[in-house]
Design a protein around this motif. Structure first.
Motif, mmCIF file in Angstrom:
data_model
loop_
_atom_site.group_PDB
_atom_site.id
_atom_site.type_symbol
_atom_site.label_atom_id
_atom_site.label_comp_id
_atom_site.label_asym_id
_atom_site.label_seq_id
_atom_site.Cartn_x
_atom_site.Cartn_y
_atom_site.Cartn_z
ATOM 1 N N PRO A 96 0.807 -1.231 0.000
ATOM 2 C CA PRO A 96 0.000 0.000 0.000
ATOM 3 C C PRO A 96 0.840 1.281 0.000
ATOM 4 O O PRO A 96 0.320 2.348 -0.334
ATOM 5 C CB PRO A 96 -0.840 -0.115 1.285
ATOM 6 N N ASN A 97 2.121 1.191 0.349
ATOM 7 C CA ASN A 97 2.994 2.365 0.350
ATOM 8 C C ASN A 97 3.621 2.645 -1.016
ATOM 9 O O ASN A 97 4.284 3.663 -1.184
ATOM 10 C CB ASN A 97 4.099 2.212 1.392
ATOM 11 N N VAL A 98 3.413 1.755 -1.972
ATOM 12 C CA VAL A 98 3.969 1.955 -3.320
ATOM 13 C C VAL A 98 2.974 2.769 -4.137
ATOM 14 O O VAL A 98 1.831 2.364 -4.339
ATOM 15 C CB VAL A 98 4.298 0.607 -3.999
ATOM 16 N N VAL A 99 3.427 3.925 -4.589
ATOM 17 C CA VAL A 99 2.610 4.816 -5.407
ATOM 18 C C VAL A 99 2.662 4.379 -6.870
ATOM 19 O O VAL A 99 1.667 4.415 -7.585
ATOM 20 C CB VAL A 99 3.122 6.278 -5.273
ATOM 21 N N PHE A 100 3.844 3.959 -7.321
ATOM 22 C CA PHE A 100 4.040 3.509 -8.698
ATOM 23 C C PHE A 100 5.104 2.428 -8.729
ATOM 24 O O PHE A 100 6.111 2.514 -8.040
ATOM 25 C CB PHE A 100 4.493 4.680 -9.591
ATOM 26 N N ALA A 101 4.859 1.416 -9.549
ATOM 27 C CA ALA A 101 5.867 0.388 -9.821
ATOM 28 C C ALA A 101 5.679 -0.058 -11.262
ATOM 29 O O ALA A 101 4.568 -0.392 -11.676
ATOM 30 C CB ALA A 101 5.711 -0.796 -8.874
ATOM 31 N N GLY A 102 6.738 -0.019 -12.020
ATOM 32 C CA GLY A 102 6.685 -0.454 -13.409
ATOM 33 C C GLY A 102 8.040 -0.972 -13.829
ATOM 34 O O GLY A 102 9.055 -0.713 -13.177
ATOM 35 N N TYR A 103 8.052 -1.726 -14.915
ATOM 36 C CA TYR A 103 9.326 -2.234 -15.409
ATOM 37 C C TYR A 103 9.315 -2.193 -16.926
ATOM 38 O O TYR A 103 8.258 -2.076 -17.557
ATOM 39 C CB TYR A 103 9.588 -3.663 -14.927
ATOM 40 N N GLN A 104 10.494 -2.286 -17.481
ATOM 41 C CA GLN A 104 10.612 -2.404 -18.930
ATOM 42 C C GLN A 104 11.859 -3.198 -19.272
ATOM 43 O O GLN A 104 12.805 -3.271 -18.489
ATOM 44 C CB GLN A 104 10.655 -1.036 -19.604
ATOM 45 N N VAL A 105 11.819 -3.813 -20.440
ATOM 46 C CA VAL A 105 12.999 -4.422 -21.041
ATOM 47 C C VAL A 105 13.392 -3.439 -22.134
ATOM 48 O O VAL A 105 12.647 -3.272 -23.109
ATOM 49 C CB VAL A 105 12.681 -5.818 -21.620
ATOM 50 N N PRO A 106 14.531 -2.747 -21.976
ATOM 51 C CA PRO A 106 14.872 -1.684 -22.920
ATOM 52 C C PRO A 106 14.890 -2.126 -24.394
ATOM 53 O O PRO A 106 14.458 -1.384 -25.254
ATOM 54 C CB PRO A 106 16.259 -1.233 -22.471
ATOM 55 N N HIS A 107 15.370 -3.325 -24.654
ATOM 56 C CA HIS A 107 15.428 -3.847 -26.023
ATOM 57 C C HIS A 107 15.464 -5.369 -25.938
ATOM 58 O O HIS A 107 16.074 -5.913 -25.019
ATOM 59 C CB HIS A 107 16.682 -3.321 -26.736
ATOM 60 N N PRO A 108 14.837 -6.069 -26.887
ATOM 61 C CA PRO A 108 14.819 -7.541 -26.816
ATOM 62 C C PRO A 108 16.206 -8.190 -26.741
ATOM 63 O O PRO A 108 16.360 -9.239 -26.130
ATOM 64 C CB PRO A 108 14.099 -7.949 -28.100
ATOM 65 N N SER A 109 17.201 -7.554 -27.323
ATOM 66 C CA SER A 109 18.544 -8.150 -27.258
ATOM 67 C C SER A 109 19.345 -7.648 -26.055
ATOM 68 O O SER A 109 20.480 -8.062 -25.844
ATOM 69 C CB SER A 109 19.320 -7.860 -28.550
ATOM 70 N N ASP A 110 18.750 -6.758 -25.270
ATOM 71 C CA ASP A 110 19.398 -6.207 -24.080
ATOM 72 C C ASP A 110 18.885 -7.003 -22.883
ATOM 73 O O ASP A 110 17.754 -6.838 -22.450
ATOM 74 C CB ASP A 110 19.012 -4.728 -23.946
#
Length: 128
Positions: A64-78
Motif C-alpha cells: 500500500p505504500n507503493v505509489v508507482f511500480a513499473g518495469y521495462q525491457v529496454p530492447h529484446p537483445s538487451d
C-alpha cells in the motif's frame, strides 16, 4: 533453405549463455535514487527478462505504500530489466523492493514444499 544459409544464421546468433551468465565485474542489481522525485528510484537487474520484471512489479503493487511500480525491457537483445519504484513518505524504494523480494521468496519456498509434499504423497499411493 540451402545449408550455407543455416550456417550463417547460426553464426550470427548470440550465445545462449549471454542471456543469463553475468560477466565478471558486472553487478546483478543496481539502484539509482531519483534526484527529482522524493522516494523514487530505478533498479537495473542484469540478465533477467519479463518473467522476473512482471512478478516483481505485481508484488510491489501489493504494497500500500507503493505509489508507482513499473518495469521495462529496454530492447529484446538487451538482457536486463529496468524497474521503477515510487513510494509514499511511509516507505522507500529500497524498503519496498526488499519486502517484495522477501515475500516472493517465501511464496516460492511454500510452493516448492507443497510440490514436494504432493510428489511424496503420489509416490506413497503408488507404492514407490
Amino acid at each position: 533453405a540451402p545449408a550455407h544459409d543455416l550456417r550463417t544464421v547460426a553464426m550470427n546468433q548470440p550465445s545462449r549463455a549471454e542471456k543469463f551468465v553475468l560477466p565478471d565485474g558486472v553487478r546483478k542489481l543496481t539502484f539509482t535514487r531519483d534526484t527529482k522525485v522524493a522516494n523514487a528510484g530505478t533498479y537495473v537487474v542484469q540478465k533477467e527478462d519479463h518473467t522476473l520484471g512482471n512478478i516483481v512489479r505485481m508484488q510491489l503493487h501489493r504494497d500500500p505504500n507503493v505509489v508507482f511500480a513499473g518495469y521495462q525491457v529496454p530492447h529484446p537483445s538487451d538482457n536486463r530489466i529496468v524497474i521503477k519504484v515510487h513510494t509514499n513518505k511511509n516507505s522507500s524504494p529500497m524498503q519496498a523492493m526488499t519486502e517484495s523480494v522477501n515475500c516472493l521468496s517465501e511464496e516460492v519456498n511454500s510452493l516448492t514444499q507443497k510440490f514436494k509434499d504432493e510428489v511424496q504423497a503420489y509416490k506413497s499411493n503408488q507404492g514407490y
